[in-house]
Design an enzyme around this catalytic site. Structure first.
Site, PDB file in Angstrom:
ATOM      1  N   GLU A 117      32.627  45.947  29.352  1.00  0.00           N
ATOM      2  CA  GLU A 117      32.433  46.055  30.801  1.00  0.00           C
ATOM      3  C   GLU A 117      33.462  47.014  31.389  1.00  0.00           C
ATOM      4  OE1 GLU A 117      31.551  42.322  32.943  1.00  0.00           O
ATOM      5  OE2 GLU A 117      33.049  42.935  34.401  1.00  0.00           O
ATOM      6  N   ASP A 119      34.758  47.969  35.193  1.00  0.00           N
ATOM      7  CA  ASP A 119      34.636  47.449  36.567  1.00  0.00           C
ATOM      8  C   ASP A 119      35.359  48.247  37.623  1.00  0.00           C
ATOM      9  OD1 ASP A 119      33.417  44.905  36.046  1.00  0.00           O
ATOM     10  OD2 ASP A 119      35.330  44.228  35.238  1.00  0.00           O
ATOM     11  N   GLU A 121      36.115  46.984  41.417  1.00  0.00           N
ATOM     12  CA  GLU A 121      35.929  45.902  42.380  1.00  0.00           C
ATOM     13  C   GLU A 121      36.711  46.247  43.639  1.00  0.00           C
ATOM     14  OE1 GLU A 121      35.159  41.821  39.997  1.00  0.00           O
ATOM     15  OE2 GLU A 121      37.172  42.634  39.774  1.00  0.00           O
TER      16      GLU A 121
END
Ligand SMILES: *[C@@H]1O[C@H](CO)[C@@H](O)[C@H](O)[C@H]1NC(C)=O
Length: 301
Positions: A117, A119, A121
């Site tokens: 993953e 990311d 955010e």
């Protein structure tokens, strides 16, 4: 699928020799076009994964509005996964009092056991306080590689471009062409690198006031709801999976080219500027969490 139907129709025979040739040409063309050869659009390339009623297409489908209210947040994802490439989107984040909201843009293998993953955010904040961008990288199921950067502009005032470049050499997170995070492929030193699984492109807007803003101290103010984030200019260039197997390992894909194997001088200077002036948290420096500094932290850029 297209290839299969063509095969049934243009079955080679003496009479259909011309068609057969055309078919072969088509086959060569299709297999060389493993890369999405057009700008991605929400309608063609994405699907709603969470709460249809909270995602609206505006501006003739060119812009997507995500809504968070007390009833629900929402999310969308690419219809297929990709193996290497670059994804980017323009995002305009929740304005004003966005404390407790999290807008995310990430790539994910969508596998439970051995997750990969990448990311972005975006952690909201009280009015006038800086938005924080948290990045994280999961490789072969292991994450815990958070870094945080306070943005040097108000990301809710206008659209800005957020991109992830992922090739055999490194992973780079960009904010408007400025690298804010680099994760090198150091497999030679035994450091895991995501390259065995394709990843989809995801986005969500949700409530996370138990941790997001000042570690959960700042709660979401529902009197300010609904909260809105906007997305446009979806761009995905990568090897679609399922698709021609050879694509992902093809060294002539532009994102594998010499210019993308390491930061250039300008990028390196911008990256240093971010590191010196805007990084507010780096797991590599967090001795209480990691008494032994993780090995990838010594790899430089
Ligand atoms: C919110 O603002 C505070 C105060 O300026 C800052 O310490 C913090 O890093 C900001 N971001 C988050 C996500 O709390």
């Amino acid at each position: 699928m297209f290839i299969h139907t063509s095969m049934a129709i243009f079955y080679p025979s003496r009479n259909h020799g011309v068609f057969y040739l055309l078919f072969l040409l088509l086959l060569i063309l299709v297999s060389s076009m493993c890369v999405l050869g057009r700008p991605a659009t929400f309608q063609q390339d994405f699907r709603v994964t969470w709460s249809d009623s909270h995602i609206k297409q505006i501006d003739q489908g060119r812009t997507i509005q995500l809504v968070l209210d007390q009833g629900s947040g929402c999310g969308f994802a690419s219809k297929v996964k990709y193996m290497f490439g670059r994804v980017s989107m323009k995002i305009k984040l929740v304005p004003g009092d966005s404390a407790g909201t999290v807008t995310a843009f990430y790539m994910n293998s969508d596998t439970d056991s051995v997750r990969d993953e990448l990311d972005f955010e975006f952690l909201g904040n009280r009015t006038g306080q800086p938005y924080t961008v948290q990045t994280n990288i999961y490789a072969h199921g292991k994450g815990n590689r958070e870094q945080r950067v306070n943005l040097w502009f108000d990301p809710s005032a206008d659209f800005h471009t957020y991109s992830i470049l992922w090739n055999h050499h490194h992973i780079v997170f960009y904010v408007d062409e400025i690298p804010i995070r680099v994760y090198k492929n150091n497999e030679a030193k035994g450091i895991p690198y995501p390259k065995l699984q394709a990843m989809g492109v995801f986005s969500t807007l949700w409530e996370a006031d138990n941790w997001a803003t000042r570690g959960g101290l700042e709660k979401i103010d529902w009197s300010k709801a609904p909260f809105y984030a906007y997305y446009k200019d979806f761009d995905i260039e990568g090897c679609a999976i399922p698709g021609p197997v050879s694509c992902a390992s093809n060294p002539t894909n532009w994102w594998e080219g010499a210019a993308y194997q390491a930061l250039n001088a300008i990028e390196a200077r911008r990256y240093r500027w971010v590191r010196i002036n805007h990084v507010i948290y780096d797991y590599c420096q967090d001795k209480s969490r990691f008494p032994v500094t993780p090995p990838e932290c010594f790899s430089g850029i």
